[in-house]
Design a protein around this motif. Structure first.
Motif, short mmCIF file in Angstrom:
data_model
loop_
_atom_site.label_atom_id
_atom_site.label_comp_id
_atom_site.label_asym_id
_atom_site.label_seq_id
_atom_site.Cartn_x
_atom_site.Cartn_y
_atom_site.Cartn_z
N ASN A 31 0.82 -1.21 0.00
CA ASN A 31 0.00 0.00 0.00
C ASN A 31 0.86 1.27 0.00
O ASN A 31 0.32 2.38 -0.16
CB ASN A 31 -0.94 0.02 1.22
N VAL A 32 2.15 1.13 0.20
CA VAL A 32 3.05 2.27 0.14
C VAL A 32 3.36 2.56 -1.34
O VAL A 32 3.68 1.65 -2.11
CB VAL A 32 4.36 1.96 0.90
N GLY A 33 3.26 3.84 -1.71
CA GLY A 33 3.40 4.20 -3.12
C GLY A 33 4.69 3.73 -3.75
O GLY A 33 4.70 3.16 -4.86
N ALA A 34 5.83 3.94 -3.07
CA ALA A 34 7.12 3.54 -3.63
C ALA A 34 7.20 2.04 -3.83
O ALA A 34 7.80 1.55 -4.79
CB ALA A 34 8.24 4.00 -2.72
N VAL A 35 6.55 1.30 -2.92
CA VAL A 35 6.57 -0.16 -3.03
C VAL A 35 5.68 -0.61 -4.18
O VAL A 35 6.04 -1.52 -4.95
CB VAL A 35 6.11 -0.79 -1.70
N GLN A 36 4.53 0.03 -4.35
CA GLN A 36 3.66 -0.31 -5.48
C GLN A 36 4.41 -0.17 -6.81
O GLN A 36 4.32 -1.05 -7.67
CB GLN A 36 2.45 0.63 -5.50
N ASN A 37 5.18 0.90 -6.93
CA ASN A 37 5.91 1.12 -8.18
C ASN A 37 6.93 0.04 -8.45
O ASN A 37 7.04 -0.46 -9.57
CB ASN A 37 6.59 2.49 -8.13
N VAL A 38 7.66 -0.36 -7.44
CA VAL A 38 8.71 -1.34 -7.66
C VAL A 38 8.12 -2.74 -7.88
O VAL A 38 8.63 -3.53 -8.68
CB VAL A 38 9.74 -1.35 -6.51
N LEU A 39 6.99 -3.04 -7.24
CA LEU A 39 6.34 -4.33 -7.47
C LEU A 39 5.78 -4.40 -8.88
O LEU A 39 5.83 -5.46 -9.52
CB LEU A 39 5.24 -4.55 -6.44
N GLN A 40 5.26 -3.30 -9.36
CA GLN A 40 4.79 -3.28 -10.76
C GLN A 40 5.93 -3.46 -11.73
O GLN A 40 5.82 -4.19 -12.72
CB GLN A 40 4.07 -1.95 -11.02
N ALA A 41 7.05 -2.82 -11.44
CA ALA A 41 8.23 -2.95 -12.30
C ALA A 41 8.74 -4.40 -12.31
O ALA A 41 9.12 -4.94 -13.34
CB ALA A 41 9.33 -2.01 -11.85
N ALA A 42 8.72 -5.02 -11.14
CA ALA A 42 9.19 -6.40 -11.04
C ALA A 42 8.27 -7.34 -11.81
O ALA A 42 8.71 -8.27 -12.48
CB ALA A 42 9.26 -6.83 -9.58
N GLY A 43 6.97 -7.09 -11.75
CA GLY A 43 6.01 -7.91 -12.48
C GLY A 43 6.16 -7.76 -13.97
O GLY A 43 6.00 -8.71 -14.73
N ALA A 44 6.48 -6.55 -14.39
CA ALA A 44 6.64 -6.30 -15.83
C ALA A 44 7.90 -6.95 -16.37
O ALA A 44 7.96 -7.32 -17.53
CB ALA A 44 6.69 -4.80 -16.09
#
Length: 293
Positions: free
Chosen positions: A280-293
């Motif tokens: 739920n932390v914005g910075a974490v959301q971004n990196v999880l999306q990047a990892a998934g991509a």
């Protein structure tokens, strides 16, 4: 075959080793394996003086270690272990205690049992001789430190790191080092120190030394820098610094993209799993999306 011819082969091996600075094992394994196999053929087919044969067997041990390292980096664990075993045999035949010790240190990395890994890494240090160069001594002591850290032996880890530091500080000016250990310096020891304290869950010790070392690393050393950033991210998480961990993980993912090495993603996988609880932390959301991509 003369000693000068073998010296030329050793210089070729040193030049090819530089590929490992920018490429992953998936790219270099076949190159290094080919060199190793060519040397085995020479030993089988050519005629030698006793001195030149011994030097070529030592080179074979060195090449087996380089090929084994590339196999390990490229995810070929069984091949790596076989090559390290071959290196140990060749080093013993060549009566090269330094290469024998390094082969044992590599085998310790391969050993899944932490206590057994410590025993093998300790044996690598015991293989050193009075004439072993300081860089080789430092390298084997820091690899012992890593084995001890994985086994949870904090005091023994610190002793091994201190021993490596002493070797570097007391290195005689102009002392020749074998090419396979010439890269061992203060920055490398700082990286290993940070890795060890991360493994031992001591982030207050790990973070400053990793930051200091990573400041010395250019991004074109993409695989290595991605790996070292993974330990920094791990330590930030252990310290509860979630946003910093996410930022560092994102940098590591960017560097690891396209590198023919399995190790950065392997190292980052547990960091990403732990970050998921903070999704739920914005910075974490971004990196999880990047990892998934």
């Amino acid at each position: 075959m003369t000693n000068s011819y073998v010296d030329g082969l050793r210089r070729r091996t040193a030049r090819l080793r530089r590929l490992d600075e920018i490429l992953g094992g998936g790219d270099t394994y076949r190159v290094y394996l080919g060199e190793y196999q060519a040397t085995k053929s020479l030993l089988r087919d050519a005629t030698f003086t006793p001195s030149s044969r011994r030097k070529l067997v030592a080179l074979l041990a060195e090449q087996a270690q380089q090929a084994g390292w590339a196999a390990f980096d490229g995810g070929r664990q069984a091949d790596a272990e076989s090559l390290y075993d071959g290196s140990k045999t060749a080093a013993l035949e060549a009566e090269d205690s330094d290469l024998h010790g390094n082969a044992l240190a590599f085998l310790a990395y391969q050993t899944p049992d932490p206590q057994m890994a410590v025993e093998i890494a300790a044996s690598s240090c015991e293989a050193l001789s009075a004439g072993s160069p300081s860089g080789v001594r430092a390298l084997l002591h820091e690899r012992l430190a890593w084995a001890c850290a994985v086994a949870g032996q904090a005091s023994r880890t610190e002793r091994a790191l201190n021993a490596a530091q002493a070797e570097l500080e007391e290195r005689p000016a102009g002392e020749p080092q074998p090419d396979w250990a010439a890269w061992v310096d203060e920055t490398e020891l700082n990286i290993m120190t940070g890795r060890c304290w991360t493994e031992l869950r001591r982030p207050l010790r790990a973070v400053p030394v990793l930051i200091r070392a990573l400041d010395q690393y250019e991004d074109h050393h993409a695989r290595d820098k991605a790996l070292y950033l993974s330990w920094l991210a791990d330590s930030y998480l252990a310290a509860g610094e979630v946003e910093e961990a996410a930022a560092v993980t994102g940098r590591a993912l960017n560097l690891a993209s396209g590198v023919a090495s399995v190790r950065p993603r392997q190292r980052l996988a547990p960091v990403l799993r732990e970050l998921h609880q903070y999704r739920n932390v914005g910075a974490v959301q971004n990196v999880l999306q990047a990892a998934g991509a």
